[in-house]
Design a protein around this motif. Structure first.
Motif, PDB file in Angstrom:
ATOM      1  N   MET A  25      62.975   5.681  36.015  1.00  0.00           N
ATOM      2  CA  MET A  25      62.148   4.534  36.400  1.00  0.00           C
ATOM      3  C   MET A  25      62.787   3.600  37.433  1.00  0.00           C
ATOM      4  N   ASN A  26      64.124   3.581  37.537  1.00  0.00           N
ATOM      5  CA  ASN A  26      64.706   2.623  38.470  1.00  0.00           C
ATOM      6  C   ASN A  26      66.033   3.080  39.045  1.00  0.00           C
ATOM      7  N   ILE A  27      66.493   2.304  40.012  1.00  0.00           N
ATOM      8  CA  ILE A  27      67.785   2.492  40.661  1.00  0.00           C
ATOM      9  C   ILE A  27      68.555   1.203  40.399  1.00  0.00           C
ATOM     10  N   SER A  28      69.796   1.325  39.915  1.00  0.00           N
ATOM     11  CA  SER A  28      70.559   0.109  39.637  1.00  0.00           C
ATOM     12  C   SER A  28      72.017   0.259  40.054  1.00  0.00           C
ATOM     13  N   PHE A  29      72.620  -0.867  40.372  1.00  0.00           N
ATOM     14  CA  PHE A  29      74.020  -0.977  40.754  1.00  0.00           C
ATOM     15  C   PHE A  29      74.689  -1.917  39.761  1.00  0.00           C
ATOM     16  N   ASN A  30      75.882  -1.575  39.269  1.00  0.00           N
ATOM     17  CA  ASN A  30      76.587  -2.503  38.396  1.00  0.00           C
ATOM     18  C   ASN A  30      77.203  -3.622  39.239  1.00  0.00           C
ATOM     19  N   ALA A  65      72.314  -5.200  40.430  1.00  0.00           N
ATOM     20  CA  ALA A  65      71.173  -5.160  41.342  1.00  0.00           C
ATOM     21  C   ALA A  65      70.296  -3.981  40.961  1.00  0.00           C
ATOM     22  N   GLN A  66      68.979  -4.111  41.212  1.00  0.00           N
ATOM     23  CA  GLN A  66      68.094  -3.009  40.851  1.00  0.00           C
ATOM     24  C   GLN A  66      66.776  -3.056  41.601  1.00  0.00           C
ATOM     25  N   LEU A  67      66.082  -1.927  41.526  1.00  0.00           N
ATOM     26  CA  LEU A  67      64.731  -1.821  42.035  1.00  0.00           C
ATOM     27  C   LEU A  67      64.009  -0.735  41.257  1.00  0.00           C
ATOM     28  N   LEU A  68      62.710  -0.850  41.152  1.00  0.00           N
ATOM     29  CA  LEU A  68      61.908   0.167  40.478  1.00  0.00           C
ATOM     30  C   LEU A  68      61.607   1.287  41.450  1.00  0.00           C
ATOM     31  N   ASN A  69      61.788   2.537  40.993  1.00  0.00           N
ATOM     32  CA  ASN A  69      61.477   3.686  41.823  1.00  0.00           C
ATOM     33  C   ASN A  69      61.491   4.937  40.959  1.00  0.00           C
ATOM     34  N   LYS A  70      60.403   5.678  40.984  1.00  0.00           N
ATOM     35  CA  LYS A  70      60.323   6.932  40.230  1.00  0.00           C
ATOM     36  C   LYS A  70      60.668   8.133  41.102  1.00  0.00           C
ATOM     37  N   GLY A  71      60.436   8.049  42.378  1.00  0.00           N
ATOM     38  CA  GLY A  71      60.566   9.184  43.278  1.00  0.00           C
ATOM     39  C   GLY A  71      61.977   9.682  43.501  1.00  0.00           C
ATOM     40  N   LEU A  72      62.969   8.799  43.527  1.00  0.00           N
ATOM     41  CA  LEU A  72      64.331   9.243  43.813  1.00  0.00           C
ATOM     42  C   LEU A  72      64.854  10.152  42.710  1.00  0.00           C
ATOM     43  N   ALA A 127      70.645   1.078  55.486  1.00  0.00           N
ATOM     44  CA  ALA A 127      69.531   1.474  56.347  1.00  0.00           C
ATOM     45  C   ALA A 127      68.564   0.302  56.456  1.00  0.00           C
ATOM     46  N   PRO A 128      68.820  -0.631  57.352  1.00  0.00           N
ATOM     47  CA  PRO A 128      68.040  -1.860  57.404  1.00  0.00           C
ATOM     48  C   PRO A 128      66.545  -1.685  57.701  1.00  0.00           C
ATOM     49  N   LEU A 129      66.151  -0.579  58.296  1.00  0.00           N
ATOM     50  CA  LEU A 129      64.744  -0.437  58.673  1.00  0.00           C
ATOM     51  C   LEU A 129      63.911   0.365  57.681  1.00  0.00           C
ATOM     52  N   ASP A 130      64.435   1.479  57.175  1.00  0.00           N
ATOM     53  CA  ASP A 130      63.571   2.382  56.411  1.00  0.00           C
ATOM     54  C   ASP A 130      64.135   2.803  55.059  1.00  0.00           C
ATOM     55  N   GLY A 131      65.018   2.007  54.495  1.00  0.00           N
ATOM     56  CA  GLY A 131      65.644   2.403  53.239  1.00  0.00           C
ATOM     57  C   GLY A 131      64.969   1.815  52.020  1.00  0.00           C
ATOM     58  N   PHE A 132      65.508   2.174  50.854  1.00  0.00           N
ATOM     59  CA  PHE A 132      65.082   1.568  49.595  1.00  0.00           C
ATOM     60  C   PHE A 132      65.501   0.103  49.634  1.00  0.00           C
ATOM     61  N   GLU A 133      64.626  -0.792  49.204  1.00  0.00           N
ATOM     62  CA  GLU A 133      64.928  -2.221  49.264  1.00  0.00           C
ATOM     63  C   GLU A 133      65.314  -2.761  47.888  1.00  0.00           C
ATOM     64  N   ILE A 134      66.471  -3.423  47.825  1.00  0.00           N
ATOM     65  CA  ILE A 134      66.924  -4.067  46.591  1.00  0.00           C
ATOM     66  C   ILE A 134      65.994  -5.234  46.297  1.00  0.00           C
ATOM     67  N   LYS A 135      65.408  -5.226  45.106  1.00  0.00           N
ATOM     68  CA  LYS A 135      64.453  -6.272  44.730  1.00  0.00           C
ATOM     69  C   LYS A 135      65.081  -7.382  43.898  1.00  0.00           C
ATOM     70  N   THR A 136      66.054  -7.024  43.039  1.00  0.00           N
ATOM     71  CA  THR A 136      66.627  -8.004  42.118  1.00  0.00           C
ATOM     72  C   THR A 136      68.140  -7.931  42.151  1.00  0.00           C
ATOM     73  N   VAL A 137      68.773  -9.095  42.281  1.00  0.00           N
ATOM     74  CA  VAL A 137      70.223  -9.206  42.149  1.00  0.00           C
ATOM     75  C   VAL A 137      70.477 -10.351  41.176  1.00  0.00           C
ATOM     76  N   ASN A 138      71.201 -10.060  40.080  1.00  0.00           N
ATOM     77  CA  ASN A 138      71.482 -11.093  39.087  1.00  0.00           C
ATOM     78  C   ASN A 138      72.829 -10.834  38.430  1.00  0.00           C
ATOM     79  N   HIS A 139      73.088 -11.498  37.319  1.00  0.00           N
ATOM     80  CA  HIS A 139      74.382 -11.373  36.638  1.00  0.00           C
ATOM     81  C   HIS A 139      74.628  -9.973  36.069  1.00  0.00           C
ATOM     82  N   LYS A 140      73.602  -9.143  35.985  1.00  0.00           N
ATOM     83  CA  LYS A 140      73.758  -7.777  35.473  1.00  0.00           C
ATOM     84  C   LYS A 140      74.033  -6.771  36.585  1.00  0.00           C
TER      85      LYS A 140
END
Length: 117
Positions: free
Chosen positions: A28-33, A77-84, A62-75
């Motif tokens: 369901m998502n992509i996340s970075f610690n 960073a993440q974004l919702l994505n099923k396709g990757l 990839a500033p033009l056509d990449g996956f866009e980080i939607k949320t950055v917080n104390h946990k």
């Protein structure tokens, strides 16, 4: 004589230095610690791609056509994505659960991702 003032920001920075920087791709998502957020200087709106070449995966900005980080917080960073997740299963290596990649050092314009086993 040297001195150090321990505050939450310093303690978090030191803690992140001792942890591996991880990128996780689930169904369901992509996340970075937090360590990855620090290493990659991730902010909301940053875009990236993953590049599969000769059986290895690389992280690239990839500033033009990449996956866009939607949320950055104390946990982290993440974004919702099923396709990757689906694409990695087809093109890289089948996986029943989440992919967890250790983010390597910057070299030749990219960072190699190593699958954590």
């Amino acid at each position: 004589m040297s001195e150090t003032i321990f505050n939450p920001a310093l303690v978090t920075e030191i803690e992140n230095q001792s942890k591996p920087a991880l990128l996780s791709v689930s169904k369901m998502n992509i996340s970075f610690n937090n360590a990855a957020v620090s290493r990659l200087a991730i902010k909301q709106g940053v875009r990236f791609i993953l590049h599969l070449k000769d059986g290895k995966i690389f992280y690239k900005d990839a500033p033009l056509d990449g996956f866009e980080i939607k949320t950055v917080n104390h946990k982290g960073a993440q974004l919702l994505n099923k396709g990757l997740y689906i694409a990695l299963n087809k093109k890289f290596k089948p996986c029943d659960s989440s992919y967890r990649f250790i983010i390597g050092e910057f070299k030749d314009g990219a960072r190699e991702l190593t699958l954590e086993e």
